[in-house]
Design an enzyme around this catalytic site. Structure first.
Site, mmCIF file in Angstrom:
data_model
loop_
_atom_site.group_PDB
_atom_site.id
_atom_site.type_symbol
_atom_site.label_atom_id
_atom_site.label_comp_id
_atom_site.label_asym_id
_atom_site.label_seq_id
_atom_site.Cartn_x
_atom_site.Cartn_y
_atom_site.Cartn_z
ATOM 1 N N ASP A 1 -101.612 -112.811 -32.322
ATOM 2 C CA ASP A 1 -100.980 -114.079 -31.951
ATOM 3 C C ASP A 1 -100.178 -113.865 -30.672
ATOM 4 O O ASP A 1 -99.164 -113.172 -30.672
ATOM 5 C CB ASP A 1 -100.078 -114.545 -33.091
ATOM 6 C CG ASP A 1 -99.354 -115.855 -32.773
ATOM 7 O OD1 ASP A 1 -99.590 -116.421 -31.679
ATOM 8 O OD2 ASP A 1 -98.549 -116.301 -33.612
ATOM 9 N N GLU B 1 -92.183 -92.129 -8.366
ATOM 10 C CA GLU B 1 -91.082 -91.228 -8.690
ATOM 11 C C GLU B 1 -90.113 -92.010 -9.576
ATOM 12 O O GLU B 1 -89.435 -92.918 -9.107
ATOM 13 C CB GLU B 1 -90.368 -90.762 -7.420
ATOM 14 C CG GLU B 1 -91.254 -89.978 -6.456
ATOM 15 C CD GLU B 1 -90.532 -89.620 -5.177
ATOM 16 O OE1 GLU B 1 -89.413 -90.155 -4.944
ATOM 17 O OE2 GLU B 1 -91.058 -88.813 -4.401
ATOM 18 N N GLU C 1 -86.860 -92.634 -11.821
ATOM 19 C CA GLU C 1 -85.485 -92.227 -12.091
ATOM 20 C C GLU C 1 -84.960 -92.964 -13.319
ATOM 21 O O GLU C 1 -85.320 -94.123 -13.565
ATOM 22 C CB GLU C 1 -84.597 -92.511 -10.881
ATOM 23 C CG GLU C 1 -84.993 -91.704 -9.648
ATOM 24 C CD GLU C 1 -84.229 -92.093 -8.396
ATOM 25 O OE1 GLU C 1 -84.321 -91.355 -7.398
ATOM 26 O OE2 GLU C 1 -83.551 -93.147 -8.416
ATOM 27 N N GLU D 1 -81.007 -85.823 -10.902
ATOM 28 C CA GLU D 1 -80.784 -86.635 -9.700
ATOM 29 C C GLU D 1 -79.305 -86.607 -9.293
ATOM 30 O O GLU D 1 -78.513 -85.858 -9.828
ATOM 31 C CB GLU D 1 -81.268 -88.078 -9.940
ATOM 32 C CG GLU D 1 -82.606 -88.399 -9.283
ATOM 33 C CD GLU D 1 -82.549 -88.353 -7.773
ATOM 34 O OE1 GLU D 1 -81.436 -88.477 -7.206
ATOM 35 O OE2 GLU D 1 -83.608 -88.202 -7.142
ATOM 36 N N GLU E 1 -85.058 -87.481 -12.774
ATOM 37 C CA GLU E 1 -86.270 -87.989 -12.122
ATOM 38 C C GLU E 1 -87.477 -87.212 -12.616
ATOM 39 O O GLU E 1 -87.431 -85.983 -12.781
ATOM 40 C CB GLU E 1 -86.166 -87.864 -10.602
ATOM 41 C CG GLU E 1 -87.434 -88.316 -9.861
ATOM 42 C CD GLU E 1 -87.272 -88.296 -8.345
ATOM 43 O OE1 GLU E 1 -86.287 -88.892 -7.863
ATOM 44 O OE2 GLU E 1 -88.107 -87.684 -7.661
ATOM 45 N N HIS F 1 -89.444 -94.973 -6.311
ATOM 46 C CA HIS F 1 -90.136 -94.858 -5.038
ATOM 47 C C HIS F 1 -91.624 -94.672 -5.315
ATOM 48 O O HIS F 1 -92.003 -93.842 -6.144
ATOM 49 C CB HIS F 1 -89.612 -93.673 -4.235
ATOM 50 C CG HIS F 1 -88.136 -93.743 -3.965
ATOM 51 N ND1 HIS F 1 -87.383 -92.640 -3.624
ATOM 52 C CD2 HIS F 1 -87.265 -94.780 -3.991
ATOM 53 C CE1 HIS F 1 -86.127 -92.999 -3.444
ATOM 54 N NE2 HIS F 1 -86.030 -94.294 -3.671
ATOM 55 N N ARG G 1 -84.238 -91.929 5.444
ATOM 56 C CA ARG G 1 -84.288 -92.338 4.033
ATOM 57 C C ARG G 1 -83.504 -93.623 3.759
ATOM 58 O O ARG G 1 -83.400 -94.041 2.612
ATOM 59 C CB ARG G 1 -83.783 -91.190 3.145
ATOM 60 C CG ARG G 1 -84.729 -90.002 3.141
ATOM 61 C CD ARG G 1 -84.215 -88.859 2.290
ATOM 62 N NE ARG G 1 -85.130 -87.729 2.324
ATOM 63 C CZ ARG G 1 -86.134 -87.538 1.469
ATOM 64 N NH1 ARG G 1 -86.341 -88.414 0.503
ATOM 65 N NH2 ARG G 1 -86.918 -86.494 1.563
ATOM 66 N N GLU H 1 -94.275 -94.255 1.567
ATOM 67 C CA GLU H 1 -93.381 -94.329 0.410
ATOM 68 C C GLU H 1 -92.576 -95.619 0.488
ATOM 69 O O GLU H 1 -91.788 -95.815 1.411
ATOM 70 C CB GLU H 1 -92.436 -93.119 0.410
ATOM 71 C CG GLU H 1 -91.404 -93.150 -0.706
ATOM 72 C CD GLU H 1 -90.331 -92.081 -0.525
ATOM 73 O OE1 GLU H 1 -89.579 -91.852 -1.481
ATOM 74 O OE2 GLU H 1 -90.241 -91.502 0.577
ATOM 75 N N ARG I 1 -89.624 -97.900 -0.998
ATOM 76 C CA ARG I 1 -88.408 -97.397 -1.629
ATOM 77 C C ARG I 1 -87.583 -98.460 -2.372
ATOM 78 O O ARG I 1 -86.562 -98.115 -2.958
ATOM 79 C CB ARG I 1 -87.545 -96.711 -0.567
ATOM 80 C CG ARG I 1 -88.212 -95.483 0.028
ATOM 81 C CD ARG I 1 -87.395 -94.871 1.156
ATOM 82 N NE ARG I 1 -86.087 -94.400 0.707
ATOM 83 C CZ ARG I 1 -85.855 -93.238 0.101
ATOM 84 N NH1 ARG I 1 -86.855 -92.422 -0.152
ATOM 85 N NH2 ARG I 1 -84.629 -92.884 -0.258
#
Length: 446
Positions: A56, A134, A136, A190, A197, A246, A318, A335, A337
């Site tokens: 359902d 990645e 976390e 981390e 992570e 990421h 970064r 990547e 982020r």
């Protein structure tokens, strides 16, 4: 890359008998990415593989109304794995399922189906979309009633070992994931206390999304067995770094060649890689509600905590929305982020790929990369470089999403409208809530 071993229907049935498996968990997700499950006795495995399992759908968030509630789960044989910590009379395997409506058609509200459609778009161009998330998360202490607190499980920091209470628990999680064939690349403590992570290896986006949904389940279960609570909430603790997801991503040809690599291109990136980046940048605001999908997500996306706020790209910076890591040739990738682990990985990968393919189709050139720390730039300097900001809250993100033809086309009308409806309710409830901050700072003064 695919799973270590893919079993046929007959091989699954033989494995169930040989391994003494008692139950099969038929898993799928709701619109927000919460893992849902229907468990069948192992004696029903052949019927389930042939006919599916009816359920359902009217009570599953974002699925259907009472009038169209009859749904069917069809297990994907490629997702068959044995859950390692359940043994003896509880020995269990799981399969991820596709969802069909009462007429036998793929259900348009199934998040996995949306990703399938985008992956097929890429495949028609001769490409496979690979991702490596990645992940976390935090380990938090439980109170006397067994409920989660906001007290982290340790006082460790980035790559710490001596103050990392979760080290052995994290290793146990990684061991179970690898026993399931998930191919973990690395894990570590981390930046924030209690924060960890786990990085999954590159594979095609569907396999990756299936693994992410299961990884949350594994992490929460193993943590609870050790008296801790694992949370994927983006910002559970004020004043420390939040948890992101990421996502490293690339396009590969069907023959295994990296589409993003060109030894003669700028930064050794192909024109397709640059166009893909251009598409992600252009559509950053309208995809943000999917990639950062909760009101809490925007407590993470603030300056000063290593989370992206400004829409730019870079090779080393970064603080950028998109970073291009150092590897080239077969390792060339980008990547993204701003996604976080609270979202639905099927929908997140869907809009990432849709934006990137749109960039390639429209040959969207990205601006020059910004290698300076954007957090320390003034407003005028950012404006001079054409750097815009991500939405500041879920309400703004939903405003951008409502006007997005790209997200509508990628998700389909059902998922698009239901997602906005669910998240509008969340935003309105949050807006109306009177917080402890207001009590502390405004109540005594007004």
């Amino acid at each position: 890359m695919r799973r270590v071993e893919i079993l046929t229907k007959d091989e699954i049935i033989q494995t169930v008998e040989k391994e003494g498996i008692k139950f099969i968990q038929m898993q799928f997700t709701d619109i927000l990415g919460t893992v849902k499950n229907v468990t069948i006795p192992a004696t029903k495995i052949e019927k389930a593989l042939d006919e599916g399992v009816f359920f359902d759908g009217s009570s599953v968030l974002g699925y259907a109304t009472i009038e169209e509630s009859d749904m069917r789960l069809m297990p994907d044989p490629e997702t068959f794995v044995i859950i390692p910590w359940l043994q003896d009379n509880l020995k269990t395997a799981r399969m991820v399922c596709d969802v069909y409506d009462h007429e036998g058609n793929p259900f348009e509200g199934d998040p996995r189906a949306a990703l399938k459609r985008q992956l097929e778009r890429a495949r028609k161009k001769g490409w496979i979309f690979n991702t490596a998330p990645e992940y976390e998360f935090f380990f938090l202490m439980l109170d006397e009633q067994g409920l989660p607190t906001t007290r982290p499980s340790d006082s460790g920091g980035y790559f710490d070992l001596m103050r990392d209470r979760g080290d052995l628990i994290r290793k146990e999680i990684v061991n179970y994931l690898n026993l399931m064939g998930f191919d973990v690349e690395a894990s570590h403590h981390e930046v924030a206390p209690g924060q960890h992570e786990i990085d999954l290896m590159y594979t095609d986006a569907m396999t990756s999304a299936d693994r992410v949904a299961m990884m949350k389940y594994v992490t929460k279960n193993i943590a609870y067995r050790h008296g801790l609570y694992a949370t994927f909430m983006p910002k559970p603790i004020y004043g420390v770094n939040g948890s992101g997801m990421h996502v490293h991503q690339s396009l590969m040809t069907l023959e295994g060649k990296n589409v993003f690599y060109d030894p003669k291109g700028p930064y050794k990136l192909s024109k397709y890689a640059l166009y893909f980046i251009g598409g992600l940048l252009k559509h950053a605001k309208e995809t943000c509600a999917i990639l950062a999908s909760t009101v809490n997500s925007y407590k993470r996306l603030v300056p000063g905590y290593e989370a992206p706020v400004y829409i730019s790209w870079a090779n080393r910076n970064r603080s950028a929305y998109i970073r291009v890591p150092a590897g080239r040739e077969s390792h060339t990738r980008i990547e993204l982020r701003n996604p976080d682990p609270a979202g639905n990985p099927y929908l997140q990968f869907t809009v990432m790929l849709a934006a990137g393919l749109k960039g390639i189709e429209e040959k969207i050139e990205p601006p020059e990369p910004v290698e300076k720390d954007i957090y320390h730039m003034g407003t005028e300097e950012r404006e001079a470089l054409g750097i815009e900001s991500l939405p500041e809250n879920l309400g703004q993100a939903l405003d951008y999403m409502r006007r997005s033809q790209l997200v509508m086309d990628a998700l389909g009308e059902h998922l698009f409208k239901h997602f906005i409806h669910v998240k509008e309710k969340e935003w309105e409830s949050y807006r109306a809530h009177v917080s402890d901050w207001e009590h502390k700072f405004l109540l005594p003064a007004l």
